[in-house]
Design an enzyme around this catalytic site. Structure first.
Site, PDB file in Angstrom:
ATOM      1  N   TYR A  51      16.749 -36.292 -28.321  1.00 55.52           N
ATOM      2  CA  TYR A  51      16.079 -35.149 -27.679  1.00 55.52           C
ATOM      3  C   TYR A  51      16.894 -33.861 -27.857  1.00 55.52           C
ATOM      4  O   TYR A  51      16.372 -32.758 -27.650  1.00 55.52           O
ATOM      5  CB  TYR A  51      15.843 -35.376 -26.173  1.00 55.52           C
ATOM      6  CG  TYR A  51      14.992 -36.582 -25.808  1.00 55.52           C
ATOM      7  CD1 TYR A  51      14.267 -37.290 -26.758  1.00 55.52           C
ATOM      8  CD2 TYR A  51      14.913 -37.021 -24.493  1.00 55.52           C
ATOM      9  CE1 TYR A  51      13.515 -38.401 -26.414  1.00 55.52           C
ATOM     10  CE2 TYR A  51      14.155 -38.123 -24.132  1.00 55.52           C
ATOM     11  CZ  TYR A  51      13.467 -38.819 -25.101  1.00 55.52           C
ATOM     12  OH  TYR A  51      12.715 -39.910 -24.745  1.00 55.52           O
ATOM     13  N   LYS A  76      19.787 -42.746 -24.621  1.00 58.10           N
ATOM     14  CA  LYS A  76      19.343 -43.770 -25.579  1.00 58.10           C
ATOM     15  C   LYS A  76      20.018 -43.568 -26.930  1.00 58.10           C
ATOM     16  O   LYS A  76      20.258 -42.424 -27.348  1.00 58.10           O
ATOM     17  CB  LYS A  76      17.822 -43.704 -25.777  1.00 58.10           C
ATOM     18  CG  LYS A  76      17.035 -43.590 -24.495  1.00 58.10           C
ATOM     19  CD  LYS A  76      15.536 -43.613 -24.697  1.00 58.10           C
ATOM     20  CE  LYS A  76      14.819 -43.191 -23.430  1.00 58.10           C
ATOM     21  NZ  LYS A  76      14.672 -41.740 -23.236  1.00 58.10           N
ATOM     22  N   HIS A 109      16.801 -47.179 -28.555  1.00 61.99           N
ATOM     23  CA  HIS A 109      15.566 -46.383 -28.466  1.00 61.99           C
ATOM     24  C   HIS A 109      14.353 -47.092 -29.094  1.00 61.99           C
ATOM     25  O   HIS A 109      13.253 -47.066 -28.531  1.00 61.99           O
ATOM     26  CB  HIS A 109      15.803 -45.024 -29.133  1.00 61.99           C
ATOM     27  CG  HIS A 109      14.975 -43.918 -28.578  1.00 61.99           C
ATOM     28  ND1 HIS A 109      15.437 -42.635 -28.413  1.00 61.99           N
ATOM     29  CD2 HIS A 109      13.688 -43.892 -28.141  1.00 61.99           C
ATOM     30  CE1 HIS A 109      14.485 -41.878 -27.901  1.00 61.99           C
ATOM     31  NE2 HIS A 109      13.416 -42.619 -27.730  1.00 61.99           N
ATOM     32  N   SER A 232       7.954 -32.665 -16.874  1.00 62.84           N
ATOM     33  CA  SER A 232       7.273 -31.372 -16.773  1.00 62.84           C
ATOM     34  C   SER A 232       8.330 -30.285 -16.822  1.00 62.84           C
ATOM     35  O   SER A 232       9.452 -30.483 -16.364  1.00 62.84           O
ATOM     36  CB  SER A 232       6.468 -31.276 -15.473  1.00 62.84           C
ATOM     37  OG  SER A 232       5.902 -29.978 -15.383  1.00 62.84           O
ATOM     38  N   ARG A 237       4.596 -28.598 -10.838  1.00 66.33           N
ATOM     39  CA  ARG A 237       4.279 -29.969 -11.276  1.00 66.33           C
ATOM     40  C   ARG A 237       5.462 -30.908 -11.058  1.00 66.33           C
ATOM     41  O   ARG A 237       5.278 -32.077 -10.711  1.00 66.33           O
ATOM     42  CB  ARG A 237       3.899 -29.973 -12.757  1.00 66.33           C
ATOM     43  CG  ARG A 237       2.569 -29.295 -13.034  1.00 66.33           C
ATOM     44  CD  ARG A 237       2.349 -29.232 -14.526  1.00 66.33           C
ATOM     45  NE  ARG A 237       1.042 -28.712 -14.870  1.00 66.33           N
ATOM     46  CZ  ARG A 237       0.643 -28.503 -16.130  1.00 66.33           C
ATOM     47  NH1 ARG A 237       1.472 -28.763 -17.140  1.00 66.33           N
ATOM     48  NH2 ARG A 237      -0.562 -28.035 -16.376  1.00 66.33           N
TER      49      ARG A 237
HETATM   50  N1  LIG Z   1      11.582 -44.344 -25.055  1.00 66.58           N
HETATM   51  C1  LIG Z   1      10.735 -43.631 -25.763  1.00 66.58           C
HETATM   52  O1  LIG Z   1      10.476 -43.897 -26.948  1.00 66.58           O
HETATM   53  C2  LIG Z   1      10.080 -42.449 -25.122  1.00 66.58           C
HETATM   54  C3  LIG Z   1       9.029 -41.792 -25.784  1.00 66.58           C
HETATM   55  C4  LIG Z   1       8.418 -40.720 -25.142  1.00 66.58           C
HETATM   56  C5  LIG Z   1       8.850 -40.331 -23.881  1.00 66.58           C
HETATM   57  N2  LIG Z   1       9.900 -40.971 -23.274  1.00 66.58           N
HETATM   58  C6  LIG Z   1      10.391 -40.560 -21.931  1.00 66.58           C
HETATM   59  O2  LIG Z   1       9.301 -40.504 -21.033  1.00 66.58           O
HETATM   60  C7  LIG Z   1       9.235 -39.212 -20.436  1.00 66.58           C
HETATM   61  C8  LIG Z   1       7.807 -38.849 -20.085  1.00 66.58           C
HETATM   62  O3  LIG Z   1       6.957 -38.936 -21.204  1.00 66.58           O
HETATM   63  P1  LIG Z   1       6.336 -37.660 -21.939  1.00 66.58           P
HETATM   64  O4  LIG Z   1       7.221 -36.505 -21.745  1.00 66.58           O
HETATM   65  O5  LIG Z   1       6.038 -38.091 -23.325  1.00 66.58           O
HETATM   66  O6  LIG Z   1       4.915 -37.467 -21.257  1.00 66.58           O
HETATM   67  P2  LIG Z   1       4.267 -37.480 -19.771  1.00 66.58           P
HETATM   68  O7  LIG Z   1       5.317 -37.442 -18.730  1.00 66.58           O
HETATM   69  O8  LIG Z   1       3.262 -38.564 -19.752  1.00 66.58           O
HETATM   70  O9  LIG Z   1       3.465 -36.104 -19.782  1.00 66.58           O
HETATM   71  C9  LIG Z   1       4.086 -34.861 -19.897  1.00 66.58           C
HETATM   72  C10 LIG Z   1       2.994 -33.818 -20.074  1.00 66.58           C
HETATM   73  O10 LIG Z   1       2.161 -33.793 -18.917  1.00 66.58           O
HETATM   74  C11 LIG Z   1       2.200 -32.494 -18.326  1.00 66.58           C
HETATM   75  N3  LIG Z   1       2.286 -32.701 -16.876  1.00 66.58           N
HETATM   76  C12 LIG Z   1       3.321 -33.224 -16.180  1.00 66.58           C
HETATM   77  N4  LIG Z   1       3.043 -33.272 -14.880  1.00 66.58           N
HETATM   78  C13 LIG Z   1       1.817 -32.748 -14.717  1.00 66.58           C
HETATM   79  C14 LIG Z   1       0.997 -32.511 -13.592  1.00 66.58           C
HETATM   80  N5  LIG Z   1       1.410 -32.819 -12.354  1.00 66.58           N
HETATM   81  N6  LIG Z   1      -0.222 -31.958 -13.793  1.00 66.58           N
HETATM   82  C15 LIG Z   1      -0.642 -31.645 -15.044  1.00 66.58           C
HETATM   83  N7  LIG Z   1       0.086 -31.847 -16.151  1.00 66.58           N
HETATM   84  C16 LIG Z   1       1.314 -32.394 -15.988  1.00 66.58           C
HETATM   85  C17 LIG Z   1       3.437 -31.807 -18.873  1.00 66.58           C
HETATM   86  O11 LIG Z   1       3.228 -30.407 -18.957  1.00 66.58           O
HETATM   87  P3  LIG Z   1       4.344 -29.282 -18.644  1.00 66.58           P
HETATM   88  O12 LIG Z   1       5.688 -29.818 -19.059  1.00 66.58           O
HETATM   89  O13 LIG Z   1       3.900 -28.132 -19.497  1.00 66.58           O
HETATM   90  O14 LIG Z   1       4.276 -28.994 -17.188  1.00 66.58           O
HETATM   91  C18 LIG Z   1       3.531 -32.422 -20.274  1.00 66.58           C
HETATM   92  O15 LIG Z   1       2.660 -31.766 -21.169  1.00 66.58           O
HETATM   93  C19 LIG Z   1       9.853 -38.320 -21.521  1.00 66.58           C
HETATM   94  O16 LIG Z   1      10.196 -37.048 -21.051  1.00 66.58           O
HETATM   95  C20 LIG Z   1      11.019 -39.166 -21.936  1.00 66.58           C
HETATM   96  O17 LIG Z   1      12.074 -39.061 -21.001  1.00 66.58           O
HETATM   97  C21 LIG Z   1      10.511 -42.024 -23.880  1.00 66.58           C
END
Ligand SMILES: NC(=O)c1ccc[n+]([C@@H]2O[C@H](COP(=O)([O-])OP(=O)(O)OC[C@H]3O[C@@H](n4cnc5c(N)ncnc54)[C@H](OP(=O)(O)O)[C@@H]3O)[C@@H](O)[C@H]2O)c1
Length: 274
Positions: A51, A76, A109, A232, A237
Site C-alpha cells: 500500500y 502484510k 498477502h 474510508s 464515514r
Molecule cells: N488482503 C487483501 O488482499 C486486501 C485487498 C483489498 C483490501 N484489503 C483491506 O481491506 C480494507 C477494506 O477494503 P477496501 O478498501 O477494498 O474496500 P471497502 O472497505 O469495502 O470500501 C471502501 C469504499 O467504500 C466507501 N465507503 C466507506 N465507508 C462508507 C460509508 N459509510 N458510506 C458510503 N461509502 C463508504 C469508501 O469511500 P471513501 O474512502 O471515499 O469515503 C471507499 O470507496 C482495505 O483498506 C485493506 O486494508 C485487503
C-alpha cells in the site's frame, strides 16, 4: 466512545472485531485518516507493504499518544518478497516504516500457487512469531487447498485468513473450513468497495433500522463473526462505520442479505493471481 468487541485468535491474542483499512490511501493522506479513526475509537489498523503507506500509519500511531498495548497493527508481506530470507528482510523494512518493534499480526498477502513459495515464506513467519516480533501470524487470500497444504507442512495453524468477503461473495466454504480449523475469518472489501450500498434489499433494511447501508453491511459481518476492516477517507464515514453496536439485524434481515451472494469478486482470483 464505543467499545469494540474482540475476537480471540487461536494463540490467545485478541483482535478488535472492527478495524480500519488503509488500502488505496496515499501515504501523505494516511496519517490524517488514521488519526481520525483513532480519535473515533478504532484501535486496529490494517495496512500492507504494497500500500506504500506504512510510514503514514506509523506517524499517526506515534502522535496519537495511545499506549502501544492498546493498538492492534496488521501489515502484510508483498508477493515479490516471498521466500524465507526475503520475508525476514521485508518484515524488517515494514517495522522500520511503521516505527514499531513488533506488529500484532503479519500476513502473507497472496498465496501465488504458481510461484509455490508460500511454505518457505510461512517458515519465516513462524520464526517472527517465535521471536515475538509478530504476536500472531496468518495468511490472506488463501483458498482451501492452500490452507490444507500449509497446515500439513507446518507447526502453526494460521491465526487469520483475510479474504474478500461481502454480501456478493459470502465465502461459505472458506468460513466453514476456518471454523473447523480455528482460523479467524477477516473480511476485506467488506463493503464491496461500495458496490452493494445501493442494493434495494440493503437500503430497505437500513431504513427500517434508521441506519446507513454501510452500517447494515458491517453489522451483518459482525453477526456472522467476521473481523472487518472497512476503509474510508471521509471523517463522517469513518465514524459512521464504527457506530454499529446499537442495533441488531433480525433473522429475516440476515436471510435477505444472504440471498445477495452471487459470487462477484471486486479483486483478483487467488487461484490464478501470480
Ligand atoms: N488482503 C487483501 O488482499 C486486501 C485487498 C483489498 C483490501 N484489503 C483491506 O481491506 C480494507 C477494506 O477494503 P477496501 O478498501 O477494498 O474496500 P471497502 O472497505 O469495502 O470500501 C471502501 C469504499 O467504500 C466507501 N465507503 C466507506 N465507508 C462508507 C460509508 N459509510 N458510506 C458510503 N461509502 C463508504 C469508501 O469511500 P471513501 O474512502 O471515499 O469515503 C471507499 O470507496 C482495505 O483498506 C485493506 O486494508 C485487503
Amino acid at each position: 466512545m464505543t467499545t469494540t468487541p474482540e475476537v480471540t485468535l487461536n494463540n490467545g491474542v485478541r483482535i478488535p472485531q472492527l478495524g480500519f483499512g488503509v488500502f488505496q490511501i496515499p501515504d501523505e493522506e494516511t496519517a490524517a485518516a488514521v488519526s481520525t479513526a483513532l480519535e473515533a475509537g478504532y484501535r486496529s489498523i490494517d495496512t500492507a507493504a504494497v500500500y506504500g503507506n506504512e510510514r503514514g500509519v506509523g506517524r499517526a500511531l506515534a502522535s496519537s499518544g495511545i499506549p502501544r498495548g492498546e493498538l492492534f497493527v496488521t501489515t502484510k508481506l508483498w508477493n515479490d518478497d516471498q521466500g524465507h530470507d526475503e520475508t525476514l528482510r521485508a518484515f524488517d523494512a515494514s517495522l522500520e516504516k511503521l516505527g514499531l518493534d513488533h506488529v500484532d499480526l503479519y500476513l502473507i498477502h497472496w498465496p501465488l500457487p504458481a510461484r509455490d513459495r508460500y511454505l518457505d515464506t510461512w517458515r519465516a513467519l513462524e520464526k517472527l512469531h517465535a521471536d515475538g516480533r509478530a504476536k500472531a501470524v496468518g495468511v490472506s487470500n488463501f483458498q482451501p487447498a492452500h490452507l490444507s497444504r500449509l497446515m500439513e507442512n507446518s507447526d502453526i495453524v494460521p491465526a487469520v485468513n483475510q479474504i474478500e468477503l461481502h454480501p456478493q461473495l459470502q465465502q461459505s466454504e472458506l468460513r466453514a473450513l476456518h471454523a473447523k480449523q480455528g482460523i479467524a475469518t477477516e473480511a476485506w472489501s467488506p463493503l464491496a468497495q461500495g458496490a452493494v450500498l445501493q442494493d434495494p434489499a440493503i437500503t430497505a433494511i437500513a431504513e427500517a433500522h434508521g441506519k446507513a447501508p454501510a452500517q447494515v453491511i458491517l453489522r451483518w459481518h459482525l453477526q456472522l463473526g467476521n473481523v472487518v476492516i472497512p476503509k474510508s477517507v471521509t471523517p463522517e464515514r469513518i465514524r459512521q462505520n464504527l457506530d454499529v453496536f446499537d442495533f441488531t439485524l433480525s433473522d429475516e434481515d440476515v436471510a435477505a442479505i444472504t440471498a445477495l451472494d452471487d459470487g462477484t469478486r471486486t479483486g483478483p482470483d487467488p487461484d490464478t493471481l501470480n
